[in-house]
Write a protein that holds these residues in place. Structure first.
Motif, PDB file in Angstrom:
ATOM      1  N   ASP A 260     -12.074  -1.188   3.716  1.00 44.41           N
ATOM      2  CA  ASP A 260     -11.065  -0.508   4.520  1.00 44.41           C
ATOM      3  C   ASP A 260     -10.059   0.206   3.622  1.00 44.41           C
ATOM      4  N   LEU A 261      -9.149   0.942   4.241  1.00 47.67           N
ATOM      5  CA  LEU A 261      -8.172   1.741   3.514  1.00 47.67           C
ATOM      6  C   LEU A 261      -7.292   0.877   2.624  1.00 47.67           C
ATOM      7  N   ALA A 262      -6.896  -0.291   3.125  1.00 48.52           N
ATOM      8  CA  ALA A 262      -6.010  -1.153   2.340  1.00 48.52           C
ATOM      9  C   ALA A 262      -6.672  -1.577   1.034  1.00 48.52           C
ATOM     10  N   ALA A 263      -7.967  -1.886   1.083  1.00 47.18           N
ATOM     11  CA  ALA A 263      -8.677  -2.304  -0.122  1.00 47.18           C
ATOM     12  C   ALA A 263      -8.769  -1.162  -1.122  1.00 47.18           C
ATOM     13  N   THR A 264      -9.043   0.034  -0.628  1.00 55.38           N
ATOM     14  CA  THR A 264      -9.117   1.193  -1.518  1.00 55.38           C
ATOM     15  C   THR A 264      -7.753   1.501  -2.107  1.00 55.38           C
ATOM     16  N   ARG A 265      -6.727   1.464  -1.275  1.00 56.39           N
ATOM     17  CA  ARG A 265      -5.371   1.743  -1.760  1.00 56.39           C
ATOM     18  C   ARG A 265      -4.966   0.760  -2.856  1.00 56.39           C
ATOM     19  N   ALA A 266      -5.290  -0.508  -2.694  1.00 61.20           N
ATOM     20  CA  ALA A 266      -4.923  -1.518  -3.687  1.00 61.20           C
ATOM     21  C   ALA A 266      -5.573  -1.219  -5.034  1.00 61.20           C
ATOM     22  N   GLN A 267      -6.831  -0.786  -5.022  1.00 60.84           N
ATOM     23  CA  GLN A 267      -7.518  -0.447  -6.280  1.00 60.84           C
ATOM     24  C   GLN A 267      -6.861   0.754  -6.949  1.00 60.84           C
ATOM     25  N   VAL A 268      -6.532   1.759  -6.147  1.00 66.90           N
ATOM     26  CA  VAL A 268      -5.903   2.969  -6.694  1.00 66.90           C
ATOM     27  C   VAL A 268      -4.539   2.634  -7.290  1.00 66.90           C
ATOM     28  N   GLU A 269      -3.773   1.826  -6.609  1.00 66.86           N
ATOM     29  CA  GLU A 269      -2.436   1.473  -7.100  1.00 66.86           C
ATOM     30  C   GLU A 269      -2.513   0.665  -8.389  1.00 66.86           C
ATOM     31  N   ARG A 270      -3.501  -0.224  -8.508  1.00 63.41           N
ATOM     32  CA  ARG A 270      -3.660  -0.989  -9.750  1.00 63.41           C
ATOM     33  C   ARG A 270      -4.020  -0.069 -10.914  1.00 63.41           C
ATOM     34  N   ALA A 271      -4.938   0.841 -10.674  1.00 70.43           N
ATOM     35  CA  ALA A 271      -5.360   1.758 -11.737  1.00 70.43           C
ATOM     36  C   ALA A 271      -4.230   2.693 -12.129  1.00 70.43           C
ATOM     37  N   TRP A 272      -3.448   3.125 -11.145  1.00 70.82           N
ATOM     38  CA  TRP A 272      -2.305   4.005 -11.409  1.00 70.82           C
ATOM     39  C   TRP A 272      -1.259   3.272 -12.248  1.00 70.82           C
ATOM     40  N   ALA A 273      -0.976   2.038 -11.892  1.00 69.69           N
ATOM     41  CA  ALA A 273       0.010   1.255 -12.646  1.00 69.69           C
ATOM     42  C   ALA A 273      -0.454   1.055 -14.084  1.00 69.69           C
ATOM     43  N   ALA A 274      -1.741   0.801 -14.286  1.00 69.70           N
ATOM     44  CA  ALA A 274      -2.274   0.624 -15.641  1.00 69.70           C
ATOM     45  C   ALA A 274      -2.170   1.915 -16.430  1.00 69.70           C
ATOM     46  N   LEU A 275      -2.433   3.047 -15.780  1.00 65.72           N
ATOM     47  CA  LEU A 275      -2.307   4.346 -16.445  1.00 65.72           C
ATOM     48  C   LEU A 275      -0.879   4.606 -16.885  1.00 65.72           C
ATOM     49  N   ARG A 276       0.054   4.347 -15.998  1.00 67.33           N
ATOM     50  CA  ARG A 276       1.472   4.586 -16.323  1.00 67.33           C
ATOM     51  C   ARG A 276       1.930   3.658 -17.449  1.00 67.33           C
ATOM     52  N   ALA A 277       1.465   2.410 -17.420  1.00 67.91           N
ATOM     53  CA  ALA A 277       1.855   1.462 -18.470  1.00 67.91           C
ATOM     54  C   ALA A 277       1.302   1.895 -19.820  1.00 67.91           C
ATOM     55  N   THR A 278       0.061   2.366 -19.833  1.00 62.91           N
ATOM     56  CA  THR A 278      -0.542   2.846 -21.084  1.00 62.91           C
ATOM     57  C   THR A 278       0.209   4.062 -21.613  1.00 62.91           C
ATOM     58  N   ARG A 279       0.581   4.955 -20.726  1.00 66.24           N
ATOM     59  CA  ARG A 279       1.308   6.152 -21.129  1.00 66.24           C
ATOM     60  C   ARG A 279       2.655   5.781 -21.763  1.00 66.24           C
ATOM     61  N   GLN A 280       3.361   4.851 -21.110  1.00 68.96           N
ATOM     62  CA  GLN A 280       4.670   4.452 -21.634  1.00 68.96           C
ATOM     63  C   GLN A 280       4.549   3.784 -22.995  1.00 68.96           C
TER      64      GLN A 280
END
Length: 208
Positions: A184-204
């Motif tokens: 469902d949408l919630a499961a997909t959103r959770a994966q995207v948010e985790r990957a986004w947070a990891a990307l931002r952390a790596t960038r910082q």
């Protein structure tokens, strides 16, 4: 960051037909990324006056035109999806024009993170412009169901469209991030948010 775009982080978002790339693209836009839909760019360059309009018309003939004088994508699709050689012919015309427009949009993006959604990201030179490859995945039966429900295709036509795609397994082997989009949408959103947070952390962590 990309050598071509040193002030940007470029995510290449890909996956085969009907896996849900547009959904993931929309979620990334909500998180603050600038997004580029390569299919929408392809529509633009094929419109009358667009960079690929006249060359495509010369290659495939006036029979692909609609009553409004625009290229009818259904007519063109019926030709190229039935013959891999014709599809390659079309791509040889359109891809350079699409690439130039994508380049223009990246350079003008307001966000430092830009996502390019492209079904053939890894088969062309766009893969050399991205910092990370995100692949959206879904089971073949999910793809068929979506094509039949959302695009009105018969099961046979849906299967044919899936079959002419380049290998999803090849895309998955090259992925830095995989988003599973059978749930469902919630499961997909959770994966995207985790990957986004990891990307931002790596960038910082890479910033001086």
């Amino acid at each position: 960051m990309s050598e071509r775009y040193p002030d940007r982080i470029i995510i290449g978002l890909t996956g085969n037909i009907a896996v849900g790339k547009s959904l993931v693209l929309g979620l990334l836009a909500q998180l603050g990324a600038a997004v580029i839909d390569a299919d929408e760019v392809a529509h633009q360059v094929l419109r009358r006056g667009g960079a690929a309009y006249a060359p495509v018309l010369a290659a495939f003939g006036h029979g692909i035109l609609g009553a409004d004088g625009e290229i009818a994508r259904g007519k063109l699709g019926a030709i190229v999806f039935a013959d891999p050689a014709q599809l390659r012919r079309l791509e040889a015309i359109t891809h350079p024009a699409i690439r130039l427009e994508i380049d223009r949009r990246i350079r003008g993006a307001a966000s430092s993170v830009v996502v390019i959604e492209a079904i053939k990201l890894l088969e062309g030179d766009l893969k050399n412009a991205v910092d990370a490859v995100w692949v959206v995945d879904a089971a073949p039966e999910t793809q068929r169901r979506r094509l039949m429900a959302e695009r009105g295709m018969s099961r046979v036509e849906a299967q044919r469209r899936i079959r002419v795609q380049n290998s999803q397994a090849d895309k998955l082997r090259q992925a830095d991030v995989v988003i599973a989009n059978d749930g469902d949408l919630a499961a997909t959103r959770a994966q995207v948010e985790r990957a986004w947070a990891a990307l931002r952390a790596t960038r910082q962590s890479n910033q001086p």
